[in-house]
Design an enzyme around this catalytic site. Structure first.
Site, mmCIF file in Angstrom:
data_model
loop_
_atom_site.group_PDB
_atom_site.id
_atom_site.type_symbol
_atom_site.label_atom_id
_atom_site.label_comp_id
_atom_site.label_asym_id
_atom_site.label_seq_id
_atom_site.Cartn_x
_atom_site.Cartn_y
_atom_site.Cartn_z
ATOM 1 N N ASP A 168 0.816 -1.212 0.000
ATOM 2 C CA ASP A 168 0.000 0.000 0.000
ATOM 3 C C ASP A 168 0.851 1.264 0.000
ATOM 4 O O ASP A 168 1.937 1.298 0.587
ATOM 5 C CB ASP A 168 -0.914 0.021 1.228
ATOM 6 C CG ASP A 168 -1.987 -1.051 1.174
ATOM 7 O OD1 ASP A 168 -2.246 -1.546 0.063
ATOM 8 O OD2 ASP A 168 -2.538 -1.380 2.231
ATOM 9 N N LYS A 169 0.337 2.284 -0.614
ATOM 10 C CA LYS A 169 1.034 3.574 -0.676
ATOM 11 C C LYS A 169 1.393 4.073 0.716
ATOM 12 O O LYS A 169 2.475 4.624 0.940
ATOM 13 C CB LYS A 169 0.166 4.605 -1.401
ATOM 14 C CG LYS A 169 0.810 5.968 -1.556
ATOM 15 C CD LYS A 169 -0.093 6.923 -2.322
ATOM 16 C CE LYS A 169 0.542 8.297 -2.469
ATOM 17 N NZ LYS A 169 -0.318 9.232 -3.227
#
Length: 304
Positions: free
Chosen positions: A105-106
């Site tokens: 995930d970012k």
């Protein structure tokens, strides 16, 4: 087994010119194959000598396989889409064309692999392989009694229940979790379902390869021993086997168009769901001598 390729393709693969232009060169007598004038339809085999206008054309070098471990910082997006700001490819800026194995995930940080070995990507990411990934998580508040049991036995998210996993508390608000799944934002969703939010999330291990002391934002080449270990761990995997159903990621967490490298990760986005009941369009006509099951229709590709 015939390993030869067409002569025009060989010339094109060297970067000398296109196939069509190579055919014109051959037709005009400007190409020699092993010292003799080449003809349309000739094939190249390893060891053959090809000359164009008196200059020797050498076979293109095979791209060396690259295996990289990156300690991804938060804020970097795991995508090969170069137009996406903060994409992982631009961040690493490697001289070879590489792509990430899976996603992180970012907002998350930690260990992620990048490679140009497409074969090993599919083997690692195929849902049935059950490869472990370990994370260190910090919560927004102290965990209450029963938190570990609820997290480890399965939490209902994304219309399914997560698979059993290993959870160990390392502090009042921190714990390690080892997953064999890769549902979209799985750990964050699990915590939210139990009334917590994630302050920080870091992946520290993939299979037997540890993040170790690699600094945030830095990358290194995997050692020969680590590559051998990686390949051994997937040696029995079938990279062509069907993956589990796909789950759409939240729009804010991935680009609209997904790169080829990222597609294998979809196999990890959702655990198996109960099969949907066949609708009226799948009902066999009255004249059918035998009523086929939904499974039969699906296997014959008749479901719309």
């Amino acid at each position: 087994m015939d390993l030869s390729i067409s002569l025009n393709k060989f010339i094109s693969d060297t970067g000398y010119c296109s196939r069509r232009e190579a055919d014109k060169l051959i037709e005009s007598g400007r190409v020699l194959l092993n010292g003799r004038p080449a003809r349309l339809g000739n094939r190249y085999e390893e060891g053959d000598e090809v000359e164009v206008d008196g200059s020797l054309i050498t076979a293109p070098k095979k791209d060396k396989l690259v295996y990289i471990a990156l300690n991804k910082p938060a804020g970097i997006t795991t995508t090969t889409e170069m137009h996406i700001p903060g994409n992982i490819i631009s961040y690493v800026n490697h001289p070879k064309r590489i792509f990430p194995i899976g996603r992180l995930d970012k907002d998350s940080e930690g260990l992620i692999f990048l490679t140009n070995d497409g074969n090993i990507v599919n083997k690692i990411l195929r849902a049935g392989n059950k490869h472990e990934k370990e994370y260190i998580v910090k919560l927004n508040k102290p965990a209450e009694q029963g938190f570990v049991a609820r997290m480890s036995t399965g939490v209902p998210i994304l219309d399914t229940v997560t698979a059993p996993c290993k959870v160990v508390m390392s502090g009042r608000q921190t714990f390690s979790i080892t997953l064999v799944q890769g549902l979209n934002r799985q750990i964050r969703r699990m915590c939210e379902a139990l009334g917590y939010s994630v302050v920080s999330l870091k992946r520290v291990r993939i299979m037997n390869i540890q993040l170790g002391t690699l600094a945030t934002g830095k990358w290194r080449n995997l050692s020969d021993a680590e590559v051998a270990m990686l390949k051994a761990s997937v040696s029995g995997s079938d990279n062509t086997a069907k993956a589990s159903p796909k789950v759409k990621a939240a729009p804010s967490e991935r680009p609209r168009r997904e790169s080829p490298a990222a597609k294998p990760e979809k196999a990890l986005k959702q655990s198996a769901k109960p099969a949907k009941k066949a609708d009226g369009n799948n009902t066999p006509p009255p004249s059918s001598p035998k009523k086929s099951s939904y499974k039969d229709y699906r296997s014959k590709g008749k479901r719309k």
